[in-house]
Design an enzyme around this catalytic site. Structure first.
Site, short mmCIF file in Angstrom:
data_model
loop_
_atom_site.label_atom_id
_atom_site.label_comp_id
_atom_site.label_asym_id
_atom_site.label_seq_id
_atom_site.Cartn_x
_atom_site.Cartn_y
_atom_site.Cartn_z
N GLY A 150 20.56 1.75 -13.56
CA GLY A 150 19.55 1.82 -14.13
C GLY A 150 18.96 0.42 -14.27
O GLY A 150 19.38 -0.67 -13.74
N PRO A 151 17.61 0.25 -14.62
CA PRO A 151 16.58 -1.05 -14.68
C PRO A 151 17.38 -2.17 -15.54
O PRO A 151 18.21 -1.76 -16.46
CB PRO A 151 15.53 -0.67 -15.21
CG PRO A 151 15.48 0.70 -15.19
CD PRO A 151 16.71 1.35 -15.18
N THR A 173 18.73 -2.27 -20.09
CA THR A 173 18.52 -1.16 -20.81
C THR A 173 19.73 -1.01 -21.61
O THR A 173 19.85 0.16 -22.22
CB THR A 173 18.16 0.05 -19.78
OG1 THR A 173 19.32 -0.20 -18.73
CG2 THR A 173 16.86 -0.05 -19.09
N GLU A 185 -13.46 -7.68 -18.58
CA GLU A 185 -12.48 -7.00 -19.43
C GLU A 185 -13.40 -5.83 -20.22
O GLU A 185 -12.80 -4.73 -20.30
CB GLU A 185 -11.94 -7.83 -20.75
CG GLU A 185 -11.00 -9.03 -19.95
CD GLU A 185 -10.09 -8.50 -18.93
OE1 GLU A 185 -9.70 -7.32 -18.80
OE2 GLU A 185 -9.92 -9.33 -18.11
#
Length: 496
Positions: free
Chosen positions: A84-85, A88, A311
């Site tokens: 996983g990333p 985490t 913006e």
């Protein structure tokens, strides 16, 4: 001088050899010199990973209830791979696994096994497993867990490295996990973590080695809320703090980022001399984690006005297409951005329709077109917006959502892809320009307020937008099924 110096040379060579051997042994022992980690982490202390925790507990029950599984003839698991990333909670889950099974816990990193000397890595692997069994016997425990972080360093496919040390280290790891030296008591379970499972050697992933592969993903909204509750426990929060609102704002945050967010909010309270953490401190901390610390850049007044117009263009398009999504507008320089618009998704999404992708393209183009409406030209600050819009247009094409239908990306001619991407961007540019046209005279006036206050809350922006729509009789969006898609990167205005 009739003196034979050969014995002296032999003695010197022997001393050098002994010194080199001792140095290598010291280096080998260095990886296992530290005492085993005293794990005090439980699964209840890990938030946002309910599915992964449930799957891991089920796998660990084979280790925890060995007598029961022995009656059914079940082979004990040899390894569990967490993928996983980054951030985490894979390391925390490994520590919680040791607590859950009451096992000895030893941790190492993949880089610790690789040296310039051939054979050192393999010896370190043997030493690590030996120490795990030795420590389990010493503590009268029948199991030990070895956790190897970033295992892709030594577990990559064999034959791809020019250095033989990598292959020898991996071969030794394969042997220790399921080879002739494997023992049943004490049982050694190998847990490893990586975010590159695709490059691991197939022999490492086969049953009998890493029997389970558990995906540890980024937390969803409920998971983020759980993590925030854990991280804020014991911290003085003001009554106006809404953790659920923060969880909505932090789509895509990992557990490590959420921990940093809470920590930064507490630091902001300390810096301000406050006894409690308020909602505004959390809002600023989200910006800091996303974009970085405020920089020392001092744009000119004209540049600040242009940034504010830019913006506002993003914010107007986003709010008209996805009502209620604009959370914060700021022109405070952070990282590489001179300003940005932060949005709140209504729900975490993993699939997108053509309309939703087109809306994201519209939001990306809103900044530069607002500049064009007011100044008659564009600036280099929209470069990141164009990159984001082009990437979204490519996604539309390769997913078969464009006018050319289903395509095979691998065999799609680059000229055809480029032509279709240009068509999508031109069409969405036309639509975005029409969306902003009724507001072209009011944007500059409101941008001056943003320049004065530096930032603007989403509710204040919506109040202004409603007044403009009422004054000009511009119809408000009536679609109640518009989906909110998180969009931050496209609203950056960078210095070139």
């Amino acid at each position: 001088m009739n003196v034979n110096i050969l014995p002296l040379l032999f003695l010197v060579a022997l001393c050098v050899g002994v010194w080199v051997m001792m140095d290598r042994r010291t280096a080998v022992a260095g990886a296992s010199r530290e005492a085993p980690v005293r794990h005090q982490v439980s699964f209840d202390q890990i938030g946002g990973q309910e599915h992964a925790k449930r799957e891991l507990r089920e796998a660990l029950d084979f280790l925890r209830y060995r007598d029961r599984i022995k009656s059914l003839g079940i082979r004990p698991l040899k390894g569990i791979l967490l993928t996983g990333p980054p951030g985490t909670g894979k390391t925390l889950m490994a520590k919680a696994a040791a607590t859950y099974t009451d096992s000895v816990f030893l941790a190492a990193s993949g880089s610790e096994f690789v040296e310039m000397y051939v054979g050192v890595g393999a010896q370190r692997v043997r030493e690590l497993f030996r120490k795990a069994r030795q420590q389990a016997k010493k503590e009268n425990k029948d199991s030990a867990i070895i956790f190897i972080d970033e295992i892709d360093v030594v577990g990559g496919r064999r034959g791809q490295h020019s250095h033989q040390e990598y292959d020898q280290t991996l071969n030794q790891l394969l042997t220790e996990m399921d080879g002739m030296s494997t023992t049943q008591s004490p049982l050694v379970l190998v847990m490893a973590a990586t975010n590159r499972a695709d490059i691991l050697d197939s022999a490492l992933l086969r049953p009998g080695r890493f029997d389970r592969q558990i995906q540890v993903d980024l937390p969803d909204k409920e998971g983020r809320l759980h993590i925030l509750r854990i991280q804020t426990a014991g911290k003085p929060l003001r009554r106006d703090v809404s953790l659920e609102h923060i969880a909505r704002e932090t789509f895509g945050f990992s557990g490590a980022q959420l921990e940093a967010l809470v920590n930064e909010a507490a630091i902001a309270a300390l810096r301000a001399g406050e006894q409690q953490i308020n909602q505004e401190m959390f809002r600023d901390s989200v910006d800091k984690v996303l974009m970085g610390e405020r920089t020392g850049r001092r744009p000119t007044d004209d540049e600040l006005q242009r940034v504010a117009v830019h913006e506002l263009g993003h914010a107007i398009v986003s709010e008209l297409m996805r009502p209620g999504t604009v959370s914060h507008i700021t022109i405070a320089p952070r990282g590489n951005a001179l300003g940005f618009v932060r949005q709140i998704p209504e729900a975490d999404r993993y699939l997108y329709t053509l309309e939703q992708l087109q809306e994201q393209v519209n939001v990306a183009l809103g900044g530069c077109l607002a500049e064009e409406h007011h100044y008659g030209n564009r600036s280099t600050g929209a470069q990141n917006d164009f990159v984001q819009a082009s990437s979204l247009a490519r996604t539309i094409v390769v997913c078969g959502l464009s006018r050319i239908g289903i395509v095979d990306e691998e065999h799609l001619p680059e000229a055809v892809l480029d032509t279709e991407v240009r068509f999508i961007l031109a069409e969405q540019e036309r639509i975005t320009r029409e969306i902003l046209r009724p507001y072209r005279e009011d944007i500059a006036e409101f941008a001056a307020d943003i320049v004065r206050d530096e930032s603007l809350d989403g509710s204040a922006f919506r109040e202004w937008l409603t007044k403009v729509q009422t004054k000009k009789s511009v119809p408000s969006p009536t679609s109640s099924d518009v989906v909110s898609v998180p969009y931050v990167a496209s609203t950056e205005l960078t210095l070139q």
